[in-house]
Design a protein around this motif. Structure first.
Motif, PDB file in Angstrom:
ATOM      1  N   THR A 247      35.211  42.781  29.949  1.00 24.46           N
ATOM      2  CA  THR A 247      35.271  41.415  29.629  1.00 24.46           C
ATOM      3  C   THR A 247      34.600  40.285  30.286  1.00 24.46           C
ATOM      4  O   THR A 247      34.579  40.538  31.316  1.00 24.46           O
ATOM      5  CB  THR A 247      36.403  41.186  28.713  1.00 24.46           C
ATOM      6  N   PRO A 248      34.297  39.280  29.661  1.00 25.89           N
ATOM      7  CA  PRO A 248      34.048  38.013  30.447  1.00 25.89           C
ATOM      8  C   PRO A 248      35.163  37.608  31.391  1.00 25.89           C
ATOM      9  O   PRO A 248      34.825  36.995  32.546  1.00 25.89           O
ATOM     10  CB  PRO A 248      33.774  36.930  29.472  1.00 25.89           C
ATOM     11  N   LEU A 249      36.214  37.936  31.055  1.00 28.52           N
ATOM     12  CA  LEU A 249      37.331  37.764  32.180  1.00 28.52           C
ATOM     13  C   LEU A 249      37.347  38.616  33.302  1.00 28.52           C
ATOM     14  O   LEU A 249      38.122  38.304  34.222  1.00 28.52           O
ATOM     15  CB  LEU A 249      38.726  37.771  31.161  1.00 28.52           C
ATOM     16  N   GLY A 250      36.963  40.020  32.963  1.00 30.57           N
ATOM     17  CA  GLY A 250      36.877  40.807  33.862  1.00 30.57           C
ATOM     18  C   GLY A 250      37.414  42.183  33.465  1.00 30.57           C
ATOM     19  O   GLY A 250      37.492  42.449  32.214  1.00 30.57           O
ATOM     20  N   LEU A 251      37.767  43.203  34.251  1.00 36.34           N
ATOM     21  CA  LEU A 251      38.219  44.643  33.663  1.00 36.34           C
ATOM     22  C   LEU A 251      39.681  44.608  33.602  1.00 36.34           C
ATOM     23  O   LEU A 251      40.386  44.129  34.205  1.00 36.34           O
ATOM     24  CB  LEU A 251      37.826  45.533  35.198  1.00 36.34           C
TER      25      LEU A 251
ATOM     26  N   VAL B 250      48.756  39.548  44.188  1.00 35.63           N
ATOM     27  CA  VAL B 250      49.407  40.513  43.417  1.00 35.63           C
ATOM     28  C   VAL B 250      48.629  41.872  43.537  1.00 35.63           C
ATOM     29  O   VAL B 250      47.729  42.018  43.626  1.00 35.63           O
ATOM     30  CB  VAL B 250      48.802  40.046  41.763  1.00 35.63           C
ATOM     31  N   ASP B 251      49.750  42.737  43.587  1.00 37.55           N
ATOM     32  CA  ASP B 251      49.382  44.212  43.653  1.00 37.55           C
ATOM     33  C   ASP B 251      49.266  44.501  42.212  1.00 37.55           C
ATOM     34  O   ASP B 251      49.823  44.550  41.496  1.00 37.55           O
ATOM     35  CB  ASP B 251      50.576  44.881  44.358  1.00 37.55           C
ATOM     36  N   LEU B 252      48.079  45.472  41.940  1.00 39.57           N
ATOM     37  CA  LEU B 252      47.593  45.692  40.506  1.00 39.57           C
ATOM     38  C   LEU B 252      47.907  47.433  40.310  1.00 39.57           C
ATOM     39  O   LEU B 252      47.337  47.897  41.428  1.00 39.57           O
ATOM     40  CB  LEU B 252      46.185  45.433  40.364  1.00 39.57           C
ATOM     41  N   GLU B 253      48.440  47.491  39.450  1.00 44.64           N
ATOM     42  CA  GLU B 253      48.477  49.080  39.039  1.00 44.64           C
ATOM     43  C   GLU B 253      47.392  49.850  38.847  1.00 44.64           C
ATOM     44  O   GLU B 253      46.924  50.790  39.200  1.00 44.64           O
ATOM     45  CB  GLU B 253      49.683  49.325  38.162  1.00 44.64           C
ATOM     46  N   ALA B 254      46.730  49.125  37.819  1.00 48.18           N
ATOM     47  CA  ALA B 254      45.432  49.635  37.143  1.00 48.18           C
ATOM     48  C   ALA B 254      44.318  48.669  37.270  1.00 48.18           C
ATOM     49  O   ALA B 254      43.026  49.039  37.541  1.00 48.18           O
ATOM     50  CB  ALA B 254      45.573  50.140  35.816  1.00 48.18           C
ATOM     51  N   ALA B 255      44.360  47.454  37.220  1.00 50.93           N
ATOM     52  CA  ALA B 255      43.335  46.519  36.925  1.00 50.93           C
ATOM     53  C   ALA B 255      43.993  44.950  36.829  1.00 50.93           C
ATOM     54  O   ALA B 255      45.101  44.982  36.694  1.00 50.93           O
ATOM     55  CB  ALA B 255      42.621  46.617  35.621  1.00 50.93           C
ATOM     56  N   PRO B 256      43.222  43.924  36.978  1.00 51.49           N
ATOM     57  CA  PRO B 256      43.781  42.566  36.745  1.00 51.49           C
ATOM     58  C   PRO B 256      44.137  42.262  35.544  1.00 51.49           C
ATOM     59  O   PRO B 256      44.971  41.316  35.378  1.00 51.49           O
ATOM     60  CB  PRO B 256      42.773  41.651  37.282  1.00 51.49           C
TER      61      PRO B 256
END
Length: 173
Positions: A127-131, A83-89
């Motif tokens: 967060t614990p999931l990531g940014l 997945v290409d991300l624009e800002a964050a996951p």
């Protein structure tokens, strides 16, 4: 991960990975990017077709994960679609209830570990999931959390966020 996907991985373990065909924008929308779109430019300058089919979006979101290098992907049966991300996951939705509950664009509840502001004033939450980036429609609630001292944003240039938090914006083969 769906049981059907896990079974496909066992049956066909060596299917080549796919790059450039799926993207996530800063509002949590998924985009399919065909060859013509990919040749027109990188995401998000050339977005592609927004995925509107609810069941397809839910399937992608249930099978969304990161590899050991921090590149995010959708496990589509035996094929890993990066997945290409624009800002964050992640794209965070913030509730206006007590404590400002935070939920991901995929529906996962989480807690805020830290808050970050880029040079454009965009609010990111770790967060614990990531940014993830706070959804633009929820900035009023996020501002209330900041004003109340629940989150204390630290400055960090956007160009440094991926390296700092360990994710890849545009995975390459």
């Amino acid at each position: 991960m769906d049981a059907l996907v896990e079974a496909a991985l066992r049956k066909w373990p060596n299917v080549p990975h796919c790059h450039g065909w799926l993207a996530l924008d800063a509002r949590g929308n998924w985009y399919m990017r065909d060859e013509r779109t990919q040749h027109a430019g990188p995401f998000p300058q050339s977005k592609g077709s927004r995925i509107e089919h609810e069941k397809l979006r839910q399937f992608i979101e249930r099978n969304y994960a990161a590899d050991e290098a921090g590149a995010w992907y959708f496990q589509n049966g035996p094929q890993r679609v990066y997945v290409d991300l624009e800002a964050a996951p992640w794209v965070w939705r913030v509730g206006d209830e007590a404590g400002w509950p935070v939920t991901s664009h995929t529906g996962l509840a989480t807690e805020v570990l830290s808050a970050w502001l880029d040079e454009s004033g965009r609010l990111f939450l770790h967060t614990p999931l990531g940014l993830g980036l706070v959804h633009t429609q929820d900035m009023e609630f996020a501002a209330r959390a900041v004003e109340a001292g629940a989150w204390v944003p630290q400055p960090l240039p956007f160009a440094q966020m991926a390296a700092h938090f360990g994710h890849v914006l545009q995975p390459q083969p």
